[in-house]
Design a protein around this motif. Structure first.
Motif, short mmCIF file in Angstrom:
data_model
loop_
_atom_site.label_atom_id
_atom_site.label_comp_id
_atom_site.label_asym_id
_atom_site.label_seq_id
_atom_site.Cartn_x
_atom_site.Cartn_y
_atom_site.Cartn_z
N GLN A 82 10.14 -6.53 9.83
CA GLN A 82 10.72 -5.94 8.68
C GLN A 82 10.01 -6.09 7.32
N ASP A 113 8.44 -3.42 5.21
CA ASP A 113 8.50 -3.12 3.67
C ASP A 113 6.93 -2.92 3.04
N LYS A 158 5.57 0.35 3.58
CA LYS A 158 6.34 1.33 2.81
C LYS A 158 6.13 1.37 1.18
N ASN A 159 5.88 -0.03 0.81
CA ASN A 159 5.57 -0.07 -0.80
C ASN A 159 4.39 0.53 -1.02
N GLU A 166 6.55 -10.93 -2.03
CA GLU A 166 5.72 -10.65 -1.06
C GLU A 166 5.33 -12.24 -0.51
#
Length: 360
Positions: A49, A53, A56-57, A115
């Motif tokens: 996940q 993410d 997607k970012n 992150e």
């Protein structure tokens, strides 16, 4: 490979592990171990996940999950004959390279603070997983696989070189080469076995002597043991102030200091000697067998090289899986080095034949 492709690769890898562990956990009977594997599987999904993410970012595509069905089927097949935990542990040790990849990604990629923190946590999770699986391997005694293949590799490479050299001398007497190879191999196995026996026994004797000395130190001057422990911490790189603090906290805890100062070994010298010797002897048979069936050494030598090459490929594959390194590179490294040694030995044998005028 750029950061987007790497992240996509990591996402696939983590999701693959999630599905694999969940599937294999279904056949694990012990509830605590089954729950631990399922917990690890869910953590792998959480790691995936993170990579999803990350992609997607950056407006990058999250790849479709593609489970390695071949690996999953193979693991399920092995689980019918072996403890499923051992099967998972065996394959997980081969994935230890992920920790290095994640660490390099952390150091080389621009990440925001959140992150960066999440990736650090993932790296710690992976280290915890590897530790758990390594413990399972050791508890089930499967770590002996590594010792066996390494011992077998020693016997295989050394005797391949020996029979290659002897082939140049005994061109038309392959039986002589085969018998000589077996004699050299048997002597090598005895040497390796005895060496392992003496090594483990000596370590045990040293540990016993250290324990007896520690008993005396604690009885005569207990503060000396604490000081010795502090010095060991300092010599291993611990800052002096921290070493002093640790030593003072442990205080005069005799058992704790003894364990920290004395390297324990649970190995049995007899078992270690026999295991090492038989592993070496097993490797001897691959390059030697052809000489008992071929009409001459010219024909036997190629078959000896082929058999040795196949065995080395298997050994390299096992070592690679257990060590998490490239299988192709390890196979190439081991096969090329073995064949180079055989080639040099054959040339040396040819020189000896010419120098001494041997005609057999």
């Amino acid at each position: 490979m750029d950061e987007i492709k790497l992240a996509q690769h990591f996402y696939q890898m983590e999701m693959n592990d999630f599905y694999t562990y969940m599937e294999i956990s279904k056949v694990i009977k012990k509830q605590d171990i089954r729950e631990k594997i399922q917990k690890i599987a869910l953590m792998e999904k959480k790691h995936a996940q993170f990579w999803g993410d990350f992609l997607k970012n950056r407006n990058a595509a999250v790849p479709e999950v593609s489970v390695n069905k071949t690996k999953l089927l193979f693991m399920k097949f092995l689980s019918k004959f072996m403890n499923p935990v051992i099967v998972i542990s065996f394959f997980e040790l081969g994935e230890s390279g992920a920790i290095k990849q994640y660490y390099n990604f952390l150091k080389q990629t621009t990440l925001n603070p959140e992150e960066r923190q999440r990736l650090k946590e993932i790296i710690l999770d992976e280290i915890e997983h590897e530790t758990f699986f390594a413990r399972q391997i050791n508890e089930k005694g499967v770590s002996n696989i590594r010792d066996f293949v390494l011992g077998m590799n020693d016997g295989l490479v050394e005797i391949l070189g020996a029979v290659a050299g002897l082939s140049a001398v005994y061109l038309y007497n392959p039986i002589m080469v085969g018998i000589s190879g077996l004699i050299v191999g048997f002597a090598g196995a005895l040497s390796m076995g005895i060496g392992a026996f003496i090594s483990v026994r000596s370590q045990r004797q040293v540990n016993q002597a250290q324990k007896e000395q520690m008993e005396i130190i604690f009885d005569v001057a207990p503060e000396r043991a604490v000081e010795e422990y502090k010095e060991k911490l300092i010599s291993s790189g611990v800052v002096k102030e921290i070493a002093e603090e640790i030593a003072n906290k442990i205080g005069l805890n005799k058992e704790a200091i003894s364990k920290l100062l004395i390297e324990e070994t649970d190995e049995n010298e007899v078992k270690s000697g026999l295991f090492t010797g038989f592993a070496y002897l097993f490797g001897v048979f691959f390059p030697v067998i052809p000489y008992f069936f071929a009409p001459n050494s010219y024909i036997a030598l190629p078959f000896s090289i082929i058999f040795a090459g196949l065995a080395l490929t298997i050994v390299a594959t096992v070592i690679s899986v257990l060590s998490g390194i490239s299988i192709k590179k390890k196979i190439a490294e081991m096969v090329i080095s073995a064949f180079t040694a055989a080639g040099i030995a054959y040339i040396f044998g040819s020189i000896m034949q010419s120098v001494f005028g041997i005609e057999i």
